[in-house]
Motif scaffolding. Structure first.
Motif, mmCIF file in Angstrom:
data_model
loop_
_atom_site.group_PDB
_atom_site.id
_atom_site.type_symbol
_atom_site.label_atom_id
_atom_site.label_comp_id
_atom_site.label_asym_id
_atom_site.label_seq_id
_atom_site.Cartn_x
_atom_site.Cartn_y
_atom_site.Cartn_z
ATOM 1 N N GLY A 80 7.453 7.218 5.526
ATOM 2 C CA GLY A 80 6.516 7.651 4.499
ATOM 3 C C GLY A 80 6.547 6.833 3.229
ATOM 4 O O GLY A 80 5.500 6.506 2.653
ATOM 5 N N ARG A 81 7.739 6.497 2.752
ATOM 6 C CA ARG A 81 7.864 5.720 1.513
ATOM 7 C C ARG A 81 9.124 4.871 1.570
ATOM 8 O O ARG A 81 10.154 5.301 2.077
ATOM 9 N N PHE A 82 9.036 3.685 0.981
ATOM 10 C CA PHE A 82 10.140 2.734 0.944
ATOM 11 C C PHE A 82 10.355 2.337 -0.509
ATOM 12 O O PHE A 82 9.471 1.720 -1.127
ATOM 13 N N VAL A 83 11.508 2.691 -1.066
ATOM 14 C CA VAL A 83 11.834 2.327 -2.441
ATOM 15 C C VAL A 83 12.819 1.164 -2.409
ATOM 16 O O VAL A 83 13.928 1.293 -1.887
ATOM 17 N N HIS A 84 12.386 0.042 -2.953
ATOM 18 C CA HIS A 84 13.209 -1.169 -2.980
ATOM 19 C C HIS A 84 13.867 -1.281 -4.351
ATOM 20 O O HIS A 84 13.183 -1.414 -5.375
ATOM 21 N N GLY A 128 17.656 -9.280 5.501
ATOM 22 C CA GLY A 128 17.922 -7.864 5.725
ATOM 23 C C GLY A 128 16.804 -6.980 5.206
ATOM 24 O O GLY A 128 16.429 -5.985 5.843
ATOM 25 N N THR A 129 16.263 -7.310 4.042
ATOM 26 C CA THR A 129 15.155 -6.518 3.500
ATOM 27 C C THR A 129 13.924 -6.625 4.383
ATOM 28 O O THR A 129 13.232 -5.623 4.633
ATOM 29 N N GLN A 130 13.655 -7.818 4.901
ATOM 30 C CA GLN A 130 12.500 -7.964 5.801
ATOM 31 C C GLN A 130 12.679 -7.132 7.072
ATOM 32 O O GLN A 130 11.726 -6.506 7.558
ATOM 33 N N LEU A 156 9.621 -9.911 -3.571
ATOM 34 C CA LEU A 156 8.323 -10.432 -3.161
ATOM 35 C C LEU A 156 7.970 -9.993 -1.746
ATOM 36 O O LEU A 156 6.810 -9.687 -1.448
ATOM 37 N N LEU A 157 8.958 -9.960 -0.880
ATOM 38 C CA LEU A 157 8.707 -9.461 0.475
ATOM 39 C C LEU A 157 8.288 -7.996 0.450
ATOM 40 O O LEU A 157 7.343 -7.591 1.157
ATOM 41 N N ALA A 158 8.989 -7.189 -0.346
ATOM 42 C CA ALA A 158 8.657 -5.767 -0.418
ATOM 43 C C ALA A 158 7.217 -5.576 -0.901
ATOM 44 O O ALA A 158 6.445 -4.789 -0.329
ATOM 45 N N ARG A 159 6.867 -6.296 -1.941
ATOM 46 C CA ARG A 159 5.489 -6.198 -2.451
ATOM 47 C C ARG A 159 4.483 -6.667 -1.407
ATOM 48 O O ARG A 159 3.404 -6.071 -1.256
ATOM 49 N N SER A 160 4.840 -7.715 -0.669
ATOM 50 C CA SER A 160 3.904 -8.242 0.325
ATOM 51 C C SER A 160 3.640 -7.247 1.444
ATOM 52 O O SER A 160 2.534 -7.193 1.991
ATOM 53 N N TYR A 161 4.655 -6.459 1.809
ATOM 54 C CA TYR A 161 4.450 -5.468 2.875
ATOM 55 C C TYR A 161 3.508 -4.356 2.425
ATOM 56 O O TYR A 161 2.830 -3.733 3.249
#
Length: 323
Positions: free
Chosen positions: A120-124, A106-108, A160-165
């Motif tokens: 503009g911005r994505f806060v995980h 879902g996060t991906q 880790l996915l969020a950081r990778s994006y």
């Protein structure tokens, strides 16, 4: 500004929505809020009742694992505050599949939609549980991830996915990791509302093991302020721990709850410990303090008393869902 709050009908998400629409966060004053929620067992429309008629609120019943629906909902968004997740450790031990598909896949899906649509911005929003367990000291954001439960492992994967994006695609991503939350509207599978609702009904409270497991307690209002600070002023690609500054063992917490409702020690029922139960969590939140000016503002004793009073005064809310 249009803000999408995933999981916006859950405990933390709905508090964030209510406070944004009450214009309690200057950086989001006047913002339009879109709630994206699958309305599973813990996401409840009743949590949004105080703001349901706001002209600035739009509610979208959607699953974050559905790329087409996610793309529809995120179209036009300036900011995504991503809180949607399966979160209960016990449920993840009983069955991990939903935790992996929701929290990781879902996060991906959300990240890809945000990238494609130019959000503009994505806060995980994540958890201190991704760090594992710590005997002494506190985790800085640079410590390795050593999750021990399926829930924590799934959240670590999403981190880790969020950081990778951000690193791969340049998406403006900020991550937050919070300690244990408490406050009103928390689903009664979590320790504080479960214990409070049991005690209000004259039922014993199930205490795991020796009760010596330690958690840092963070009022949901302080957590939401930390999230908004990260959204407004956090550096892209950075991680910010959000702590509450009150570490308690589970047995100490239990005695405080007993005192709040006027119950005795005989109401404690010792039960077998949870599998893989982490002994202690503690985050170092000096980074968000020094960079963004965050400090917790709700004293634990006051916050706990107010939380117990809320459950006492809102019996209909938790009786409808308690197992």
């Amino acid at each position: 500004m249009q803000v999408v709050v995933t999981g916006g009908a859950g405990f933390i998400g709905s508090h964030l929505v209510r406070t944004v629409l009450a214009d309690r966060h200057p950086s989001l004053a006047g913002a339009e809020v879109v709630v994206l929620d699958a309305f599973t067992y813990a996401g409840r429309i009743e949590n949004l009742a105080p703001v349901r008629d706001s002209p600035r609120l739009r509610i979208e019943h959607a699953d974050i694992r559905d790329p087409a629906r996610v793309r529809e909902v995120l179209t036009g968004a300036d900011l995504v505050l991503h809180l949607a997740a399966e979160t209960h450790v016990d449920r993840s031990i009983a069955g991990a599949a939903d935790f992996v598909t929701t929290n990781v896949v879902g996060t991906q899906v959300l990240l890809q939609a945000a990238l494609d649509l130019g959000v503009g911005r994505f806060v995980h929003v994540s958890t201190d549980e991704v760090y594992g367990s710590i005997d002494d000291g506190s985790w800085p954001e640079t410590d390795p991830l050593l999750p021990n439960s399926p829930y924590a492992a799934a959240k670590a994967g999403s981190d880790l996915l969020a950081r990778s994006y951000h690193r791969t695609h340049g998406l403006d991503v900020v991550l937050t990791r919070c300690s244990n939350n408490y406050g009103p509207y928390q689903f009664p599978e979590k320790v504080i509302p479960r214990f409070v609702s049991n005690l209000l009904d004259g039922r014993p409270v199930p205490l795991y093991g020796d009760g010596a497991n330690v958690r840092d307690w963070l009022h949901v209002d302080d957590h939401c302020r930390g999230i908004v600070l990260a959204a407004a002023k956090g550096r892209a690609g950075e991680i910010y721990n959000i702590g509450g500054g009150t570490e308690l063992s589970n047995i100490d917490l239990t005695f405080r709850l007993l005192a709040e409702v006027g119950a005795g020690e005989d109401m404690i029922e010792r039960v077998a410990d949870r599998k893989g139960h982490d002994r202690r969590y503690s985050v170092d939140w000096s980074k968000i303090r020094d960079e963004l000016g965050y400090t917790p503002q709700v004293p634990f004793d006051e916050g706990l008393a107010a939380t117990v009073a809320w459950y006492r005064d809102n019996r209909d809310w938790w009786e409808a869902v308690r197992r």
